[in-house]
Design an enzyme around this catalytic site. Structure first.
Site, mmCIF file in Angstrom:
data_model
loop_
_atom_site.group_PDB
_atom_site.id
_atom_site.type_symbol
_atom_site.label_atom_id
_atom_site.label_comp_id
_atom_site.label_asym_id
_atom_site.label_seq_id
_atom_site.Cartn_x
_atom_site.Cartn_y
_atom_site.Cartn_z
ATOM 1 N N ASN A 9 0.878 -1.174 0.000
ATOM 2 C CA ASN A 9 0.000 0.000 0.000
ATOM 3 C C ASN A 9 0.913 1.220 0.000
ATOM 4 O OD1 ASN A 9 -1.853 2.009 0.471
ATOM 5 N ND2 ASN A 9 -2.304 1.413 2.591
ATOM 6 N N TRP A 10 1.061 1.810 -1.171
ATOM 7 C CA TRP A 10 2.013 2.929 -1.293
ATOM 8 C C TRP A 10 1.487 4.183 -0.601
ATOM 9 C CZ3 TRP A 10 3.777 2.948 -7.188
ATOM 10 C CH2 TRP A 10 4.476 1.763 -7.456
ATOM 11 N N LYS A 11 0.195 4.235 -0.342
ATOM 12 C CA LYS A 11 -0.444 5.438 0.233
ATOM 13 C C LYS A 11 -0.163 6.650 -0.669
ATOM 14 C CE LYS A 11 0.054 3.380 4.757
ATOM 15 N NZ LYS A 11 0.052 3.586 6.203
ATOM 16 N N HIS A 96 -9.431 1.113 4.880
ATOM 17 C CA HIS A 96 -8.188 1.400 5.604
ATOM 18 C C HIS A 96 -8.481 2.405 6.726
ATOM 19 C CE1 HIS A 96 -4.114 2.592 6.522
ATOM 20 N NE2 HIS A 96 -3.699 1.527 5.850
ATOM 21 N N GLU A 98 -6.893 4.828 7.816
ATOM 22 C CA GLU A 98 -6.637 6.238 7.481
ATOM 23 C C GLU A 98 -7.828 6.833 6.750
ATOM 24 O OE1 GLU A 98 -2.873 5.614 5.511
ATOM 25 O OE2 GLU A 98 -1.967 5.083 7.435
ATOM 26 N N GLU A 168 -5.486 -4.924 10.576
ATOM 27 C CA GLU A 168 -4.456 -3.920 10.802
ATOM 28 C C GLU A 168 -4.744 -3.177 12.101
ATOM 29 O OE1 GLU A 168 -2.486 -2.803 6.826
ATOM 30 O OE2 GLU A 168 -4.161 -1.448 7.135
ATOM 31 N N GLY A 174 2.494 2.121 10.787
ATOM 32 C CA GLY A 174 3.470 3.187 10.626
ATOM 33 C C GLY A 174 4.159 3.593 11.923
ATOM 34 N N SER A 214 3.443 -2.248 10.504
ATOM 35 C CA SER A 214 4.897 -2.302 10.712
ATOM 36 C C SER A 214 5.483 -3.680 10.409
ATOM 37 C CB SER A 214 5.252 -1.854 12.137
ATOM 38 O OG SER A 214 4.836 -0.514 12.330
ATOM 39 N N GLY A 235 2.736 -1.199 4.326
ATOM 40 C CA GLY A 235 2.811 0.225 4.000
ATOM 41 C C GLY A 235 4.256 0.621 3.720
ATOM 42 N N GLY A 236 4.913 1.157 4.744
ATOM 43 C CA GLY A 236 6.265 1.713 4.592
ATOM 44 C C GLY A 236 7.245 0.795 3.865
HETATM 45 C C1 PEP Z 1 -0.802 0.110 6.202
HETATM 46 O O1 PEP Z 1 -1.040 1.293 6.304
HETATM 47 O O2 PEP Z 1 -1.576 -0.620 5.539
HETATM 48 C C2 PEP Z 1 0.380 -0.417 6.877
HETATM 49 C C3 PEP Z 1 0.382 -1.668 7.238
HETATM 50 O O3 PEP Z 1 1.417 0.453 7.090
HETATM 51 P P1 PEP Z 1 2.861 0.124 7.732
HETATM 52 O O4 PEP Z 1 3.327 -1.167 7.126
HETATM 53 O O5 PEP Z 1 3.717 1.289 7.324
HETATM 54 O O6 PEP Z 1 2.662 0.011 9.198
#
Ligand code: PEP
Length: 252
Positions: A9-11, A96, A98, A168, A174, A214, A235-236
């Protein structure tokens, strides 16, 4: 039996050129060394059509990070599920935290989005998960169940086969703070039991439930070794090909 999946998920990261470069790099790596799981990248809308052209869809699936809650019409700035599908994308990430938190996406709005995505031939990666306060109050099971009931438990069993769940915990997204593999396994097993109650054991056994929060190359093997963790939503660590590949390799 259910699929193992690693989805990125590049966001709101990467301009168009950077996104094409990352997708191309990942495509080169994964076509040379085939992954042992399904790999999906979730990109901003503007990347979809171009990224679709540079990836081998038999190796990398493509996801949007959102779609509209209306089919078409006077909704300035929105992108419909049909438009997403027309880019070559196979998936859409919905629910999600966010989007729920910053864009006020309610269970009802998400239900509309899920219905439109499925009606347009997209598969849905549907995200659920509790906040830190809810975890501290031991409400994680109730929260996850309510989020399923609010937006995806109205589906037919046939529609359900196009749903992937991503658990999640918001406190792990994050933050560098990962749920322990035991914590994740416990709630994944609970989520699967909710799916079994609603759609039957076979459907539950066939449902991929991903962990997100994470997740990185160093913790993915332990998480993915758990019986009810079928991969990750990343994500990251999906923003660099080497970091993402390290997570994909956890299935080797
Ligand atoms: C996400 O936002 O879907 C996510 C899992 O982010 P991260 O891996 O950066 O915690």
């Amino acid at each position: 039996m259910r699929k193992h999946i690693v989805a990125g998920n590049w966001k709101m990261n990467k301009n168009l050129q950077e996104g094409i470069a990352l997708a191309t790099e990942l495509n080169n790596i994964l076509t040379a060394e085939k992954p042992n799981c399904e790999v999906i990248i979730g990109t901003p809308f503007i990347h979809l059509a171009k990224v679709s052209d540079v990836i081998d869809h038999s190796v990398i699936g493509l996801a949007a990070e959102n779609c509209a809650d209306h089919a078409s019409g006077a909704y300035t700035g929105e992108v419909s599920a049909e438009m997403v599908k027309s880019t070559g994308a196979e998936y859409v990430i919905l629910g999600h935290s966010e989007r729920r938190e910053y864009y006020n996406e309610t269970p009802e709005v998400l239900k509309e989005k899920v219905d439109l995505a499925l009606a347009n031939g997209l598969k849905v990666i549907f995200c659920i998960g509790e906040s830190l306060a809810q975890r501290e109050a031991n409400e994680q099971e109730a929260v996850c169940k309510a989020e399923l009931e609010g937006s995806v438990f109205h589906l037919t069993a046939e529609q359900w086969s196009n749903i992937v769940i991503a658990y999640e915990p918001i406190w792990a997204i994050g933050t560098g703070k990962t749920a322990t593999s035991e914590q994740a396994q416990e709630i994944h097993a609970f989520i699967r039991s909710c799916v079994a109650e609603k759609f039957g054991q076979e459907a539950a056994d066939n449902t991929s439930i991903l962990y997100g929060g994470s997740c990185k190359g160093s913790n993915a093997p332990e998480l993915f070794a758990k019986a009810d963790i079928d991969g990750g939503l990343i994500g990251g660590a999906s923003l660099k090909a080497a970091d993402f590949k390290a997570i994909i390799d956890a299935w080797k």
